[in-house]
Motif scaffolding. Structure first.
Motif, PDB file in Angstrom:
ATOM      1  N   VAL A   1       0.854  -1.194   0.000  1.00 27.18           N
ATOM      2  CA  VAL A   1       0.000   0.000   0.000  1.00 27.18           C
ATOM      3  C   VAL A   1       0.889   1.245   0.000  1.00 27.18           C
ATOM      4  O   VAL A   1       2.074   1.166   0.328  1.00 27.18           O
ATOM      5  N   PRO A   2       0.336   2.395  -0.360  1.00 27.15           N
ATOM      6  CA  PRO A   2       1.126   3.629  -0.330  1.00 27.15           C
ATOM      7  C   PRO A   2       1.650   3.913   1.076  1.00 27.15           C
ATOM      8  O   PRO A   2       0.937   3.781   2.058  1.00 27.15           O
ATOM      9  N   GLY A   3       2.940   4.300   1.125  1.00 26.03           N
ATOM     10  CA  GLY A   3       3.556   4.575   2.416  1.00 26.03           C
ATOM     11  C   GLY A   3       4.162   5.959   2.503  1.00 26.03           C
ATOM     12  O   GLY A   3       4.977   6.225   3.364  1.00 26.03           O
TER      13      GLY A   3
ATOM     14  N   TYR B   1      -2.080   8.332   2.758  1.00 27.34           N
ATOM     15  CA  TYR B   1      -0.994   8.465   1.785  1.00 27.34           C
ATOM     16  C   TYR B   1      -1.458   8.205   0.360  1.00 27.34           C
ATOM     17  O   TYR B   1      -0.788   8.592  -0.577  1.00 27.34           O
ATOM     18  N   ARG B   2      -2.564   7.515   0.191  1.00 28.77           N
ATOM     19  CA  ARG B   2      -3.053   7.246  -1.161  1.00 28.77           C
ATOM     20  C   ARG B   2      -3.616   8.542  -1.739  1.00 28.77           C
ATOM     21  O   ARG B   2      -4.621   9.064  -1.276  1.00 28.77           O
ATOM     22  N   VAL B   3      -2.933   9.054  -2.747  1.00 27.56           N
ATOM     23  CA  VAL B   3      -3.325  10.306  -3.380  1.00 27.56           C
ATOM     24  C   VAL B   3      -3.459  10.054  -4.879  1.00 27.56           C
ATOM     25  O   VAL B   3      -2.520   9.579  -5.508  1.00 27.56           O
ATOM     26  N   PRO B   4      -4.613  10.351  -5.454  1.00 27.78           N
ATOM     27  CA  PRO B   4      -4.750  10.138  -6.898  1.00 27.78           C
ATOM     28  C   PRO B   4      -3.842  11.092  -7.667  1.00 27.78           C
ATOM     29  O   PRO B   4      -3.614  12.224  -7.223  1.00 27.78           O
ATOM     30  N   PRO B   5      -3.294  10.650  -8.789  1.00 24.67           N
ATOM     31  CA  PRO B   5      -2.448  11.550  -9.579  1.00 24.67           C
ATOM     32  C   PRO B   5      -3.245  12.742 -10.079  1.00 24.67           C
ATOM     33  O   PRO B   5      -4.443  12.627 -10.361  1.00 24.67           O
ATOM     34  N   PRO B   6      -2.602  13.909 -10.181  1.00 22.69           N
ATOM     35  CA  PRO B   6      -3.329  15.100 -10.631  1.00 22.69           C
ATOM     36  C   PRO B   6      -3.890  14.961 -12.044  1.00 22.69           C
ATOM     37  O   PRO B   6      -4.862  15.615 -12.389  1.00 22.69           O
ATOM     38  N   SER B   7      -3.313  14.084 -12.838  1.00 16.00           N
ATOM     39  CA  SER B   7      -3.784  13.906 -14.217  1.00 16.00           C
ATOM     40  C   SER B   7      -5.033  13.044 -14.301  1.00 16.00           C
ATOM     41  O   SER B   7      -5.616  12.895 -15.362  1.00 16.00           O
ATOM     42  N   THR B   8      -5.460  12.455 -13.187  1.00 18.36           N
ATOM     43  CA  THR B   8      -6.622  11.578 -13.187  1.00 18.36           C
ATOM     44  C   THR B   8      -7.755  12.232 -12.404  1.00 18.36           C
ATOM     45  O   THR B   8      -7.717  12.275 -11.176  1.00 18.36           O
TER      46      THR B   8
ATOM     47  N   PHE C   1      16.034  21.798 -13.242  1.00 18.37           N
ATOM     48  CA  PHE C   1      15.157  20.624 -13.234  1.00 18.37           C
ATOM     49  C   PHE C   1      14.798  20.288 -11.796  1.00 18.37           C
ATOM     50  O   PHE C   1      15.661  20.127 -10.947  1.00 18.37           O
ATOM     51  N   VAL C   2      13.508  20.196 -11.528  1.00 16.38           N
ATOM     52  CA  VAL C   2      13.031  19.849 -10.194  1.00 16.38           C
ATOM     53  C   VAL C   2      12.146  18.615 -10.317  1.00 16.38           C
ATOM     54  O   VAL C   2      11.067  18.680 -10.908  1.00 16.38           O
ATOM     55  N   ALA C   3      12.610  17.512  -9.779  1.00 17.33           N
ATOM     56  CA  ALA C   3      11.829  16.277  -9.825  1.00 17.33           C
ATOM     57  C   ALA C   3      10.723  16.323  -8.776  1.00 17.33           C
ATOM     58  O   ALA C   3      10.905  16.873  -7.692  1.00 17.33           O
ATOM     59  N   LYS C   4       9.592  15.746  -9.097  1.00 19.88           N
ATOM     60  CA  LYS C   4       8.491  15.669  -8.138  1.00 19.88           C
ATOM     61  C   LYS C   4       8.777  14.536  -7.151  1.00 19.88           C
ATOM     62  O   LYS C   4       9.530  13.614  -7.456  1.00 19.88           O
ATOM     63  N   PRO C   5       8.180  14.586  -5.964  1.00 17.05           N
ATOM     64  CA  PRO C   5       8.391  13.501  -4.994  1.00 17.05           C
ATOM     65  C   PRO C   5       7.971  12.154  -5.574  1.00 17.05           C
ATOM     66  O   PRO C   5       6.995  12.054  -6.324  1.00 17.05           O
ATOM     67  N   GLY C   6       8.720  11.120  -5.238  1.00 14.47           N
ATOM     68  CA  GLY C   6       8.416   9.770  -5.716  1.00 14.47           C
ATOM     69  C   GLY C   6       7.610   8.991  -4.694  1.00 14.47           C
ATOM     70  O   GLY C   6       7.738   9.213  -3.490  1.00 14.47           O
ATOM     71  N   PRO C   7       6.793   8.059  -5.160  1.00 15.69           N
ATOM     72  CA  PRO C   7       5.976   7.277  -4.234  1.00 15.69           C
ATOM     73  C   PRO C   7       6.800   6.218  -3.502  1.00 15.69           C
ATOM     74  O   PRO C   7       7.737   5.659  -4.056  1.00 15.69           O
ATOM     75  N   ALA C   8       6.442   5.968  -2.264  1.00 18.17           N
ATOM     76  CA  ALA C   8       7.054   4.907  -1.466  1.00 18.17           C
ATOM     77  C   ALA C   8       5.943   4.005  -0.961  1.00 18.17           C
ATOM     78  O   ALA C   8       4.834   4.465  -0.683  1.00 18.17           O
ATOM     79  N   GLY C   9       6.220   2.725  -0.864  1.00 14.03           N
ATOM     80  CA  GLY C   9       5.204   1.776  -0.425  1.00 14.03           C
ATOM     81  C   GLY C   9       5.559   1.123   0.900  1.00 14.03           C
ATOM     82  O   GLY C   9       6.663   1.247   1.412  1.00 14.03           O
ATOM     83  N   VAL C  10       4.581   0.413   1.446  1.00 13.36           N
ATOM     84  CA  VAL C  10       4.739  -0.384   2.652  1.00 13.36           C
ATOM     85  C   VAL C  10       4.151  -1.755   2.344  1.00 13.36           C
ATOM     86  O   VAL C  10       3.046  -1.855   1.802  1.00 13.36           O
TER      87      VAL C  10
ATOM     88  N   PHE D   1      -4.168   1.051   7.847  1.00 15.59           N
ATOM     89  CA  PHE D   1      -3.001   1.895   7.599  1.00 15.59           C
ATOM     90  C   PHE D   1      -3.352   3.010   6.624  1.00 15.59           C
ATOM     91  O   PHE D   1      -3.022   4.174   6.843  1.00 15.59           O
ATOM     92  N   GLU D   2      -4.039   2.658   5.539  1.00 10.38           N
ATOM     93  CA  GLU D   2      -4.439   3.665   4.551  1.00 10.38           C
ATOM     94  C   GLU D   2      -5.375   4.704   5.155  1.00 10.38           C
ATOM     95  O   GLU D   2      -5.248   5.897   4.882  1.00 10.38           O
ATOM     96  N   GLN D   3      -6.315   4.275   5.972  1.00 11.61           N
ATOM     97  CA  GLN D   3      -7.255   5.208   6.582  1.00 11.61           C
ATOM     98  C   GLN D   3      -6.571   6.117   7.593  1.00 11.61           C
ATOM     99  O   GLN D   3      -6.945   7.276   7.752  1.00 11.61           O
TER     100      GLN D   3
END
Length: 105
Positions: A36-38, A88-95, A54-63, A82-84
């Motif tokens: 799950v998203p961590g 940490y679960r965030v939908p991508p801005p493009s979706t 160049f500024v990279a966006k934060p990368g996802p980390a899991g658990v 854990f998710e509730q």
């Protein structure tokens, strides 16, 4: 997950691993696991550094939650809790959300 005797001091509900790093060993034994998203990590801390500007966006980390055979209901409950608790679960801005979706932030 310890000696198989319920009620002893070595009873655990799950093992918790950062990311997907610990998922391989339980998988070889056929044990269930759920990732799950961590949270997120800073992608700008690399060597050599990214080019100027160049500024990279934060990368996802899991658990990863892993348990003994047939412990899927408990793992799903732990992962859901854990998710509730973390959100940490965030939908991508493009979706965009679907009609009727409720997004909690």
């Amino acid at each position: 997950m310890g000696d198989g005797i319920p009620g002893t001091a070595d009873d655990d509900d799950a093992l918790l691993f950062s990311g997907n790093s610990g998922a391989g060993t339980p998988a070889k034994a056929g044990y269930p696991r759920i990732v799950v998203p961590g949270g997120f990590f800073d992608n700008n801390l690399v060597t050599p550094a990214f080019p100027a500007g160049f500024v990279a966006k934060p990368g996802p980390a899991g658990v990863t939650f892993s348990g003994v055979a047939f412990s899927e209901p408990r793992l799903i409950a732990l992962a859901y809790a854990f998710e509730q608790a973390t959100h940490y679960r965030v939908p991508p801005p493009s979706t965009p959300p679907l009609p009727g979706d409720i997004v909690v932030r």
